[in-house]
Design a protein around this motif. Structure first.
Motif, mmCIF file in Angstrom:
data_model
loop_
_atom_site.group_PDB
_atom_site.id
_atom_site.type_symbol
_atom_site.label_atom_id
_atom_site.label_comp_id
_atom_site.label_asym_id
_atom_site.label_seq_id
_atom_site.Cartn_x
_atom_site.Cartn_y
_atom_site.Cartn_z
ATOM 1 N N ASP A 179 0.729 -1.085 -0.062
ATOM 2 C CA ASP A 179 0.021 0.178 -0.023
ATOM 3 C C ASP A 179 0.637 1.359 0.016
ATOM 4 N N VAL B 161 -1.938 -4.813 -12.413
ATOM 5 C CA VAL B 161 -2.738 -4.045 -11.240
ATOM 6 C C VAL B 161 -3.947 -4.707 -11.036
ATOM 7 N N GLN B 162 -4.833 -5.225 -11.926
ATOM 8 C CA GLN B 162 -6.167 -5.746 -11.923
ATOM 9 C C GLN B 162 -5.924 -7.116 -10.912
ATOM 10 N N ALA C 98 -2.911 0.573 -5.325
ATOM 11 C CA ALA C 98 -2.985 0.879 -6.747
ATOM 12 C C ALA C 98 -2.277 2.105 -7.164
ATOM 13 N N LYS C 99 -2.133 3.246 -6.256
ATOM 14 C CA LYS C 99 -1.657 4.492 -6.591
ATOM 15 C C LYS C 99 0.033 4.242 -6.704
ATOM 16 N N GLU D 265 -5.619 -6.080 -7.458
ATOM 17 C CA GLU D 265 -6.784 -5.097 -7.141
ATOM 18 C C GLU D 265 -8.031 -6.375 -6.571
ATOM 19 N N TYR E 245 -6.077 -4.769 -0.512
ATOM 20 C CA TYR E 245 -5.162 -4.088 -1.120
ATOM 21 C C TYR E 245 -5.707 -2.615 -1.474
ATOM 22 N N TYR F 126 1.236 1.438 -7.997
ATOM 23 C CA TYR F 126 1.577 0.364 -8.880
ATOM 24 C C TYR F 126 2.459 0.976 -9.978
#
Length: 205
Positions: free
Chosen positions: A122, A131-132, A143-144, A135, A140, A146
């Protein structure tokens, strides 16, 4: 004496993902300093495990006996078990222990999902297969952070997707500072890009 590098081993381990890293760490070829690292395998217990390719491995050490103080790095390969339940969650918790102690961790493929569920991605730059994929992991929120790259090093954490074992090894070598920058570049060009011009650089080491 160098501390050993610990390689996690568990059933359904993806055989191809860590071979470049462990082989070159162990043999010491091209290293800044003479001698390689001892590679110590760590299993859920001392019982044999069977890899995805059908190889049986007898762990050197059980996970509950592993401590960050006795290790140079923990390497977590991918495995089908990472996506099949919580059997490997203790390895993700051990990764947290290592990172909290300032000892590096390297995770590839499904192991990145385990770290995602543990919340370890994180607040760190990281990558994976996509990334999916991350996710879809409960908890999780990274994503920012990744990065759509072959492999990512952020502080004490190395991550890579399943198709990038050579880039994964490159970032492991970078974090452990085992190769001079020009040698690391040549090593990756040779093994990752089949660039024959890099051979001359390596042979001069």
């Amino acid at each position: 004496m160098k501390k050993p590098v610990h390689l996690a081993v568990y059933d359904t381990l993806a055989d191809w993902e860590t071979g470049h890293a462990t082989a070159h760490l162990r043999n010491g070829q091209f290293h800044r300093e003479p001698g390689g690292y001892e590679i110590v395998t760590v299993g859920p217990s001392l019982e044999p495990i069977t890899t995805m390719g059908g190889q049986r491995v007898l762990p050197d050490l059980a996970l509950d006996a592993l401590t960050p103080a006795g290790s140079a790095m923990l390497i977590l390969p991918g495995a089908g078990l990472w996506d099949a339940g919580d059997d490997l969650a203790p390895f993700a918790r051990k990764a947290r222990e290592f990172l909290d102690a300032g000892v590096p961790v390297a995770a590839i493929c499904g192991a990145t999902a385990g770290l995602a569920r543990e919340g370890l991605l994180d607040d760190r730059d990281h990558t994976s297969g996509a990334v999916q994929y991350l996710e879809a992991q409960a908890g999780y929120a990274g994503a920012k952070r990744y990065r759509d790259e072959d492999a990512v090093l952020d502080g004490d954490l190395v991550t890579a997707g399943p198709t990038e074992p050579v880039a994964f090894a490159r970032e492991i070598f970078r974090r452990l500072d085992v190769l001079r920058p020009e040698v690391l570049d040549a090593w990756f060009r040779l093994f990752g890009r089949s660039d024959a011009s890099a051979f001359e650089v390596l042979m001069a080491v």
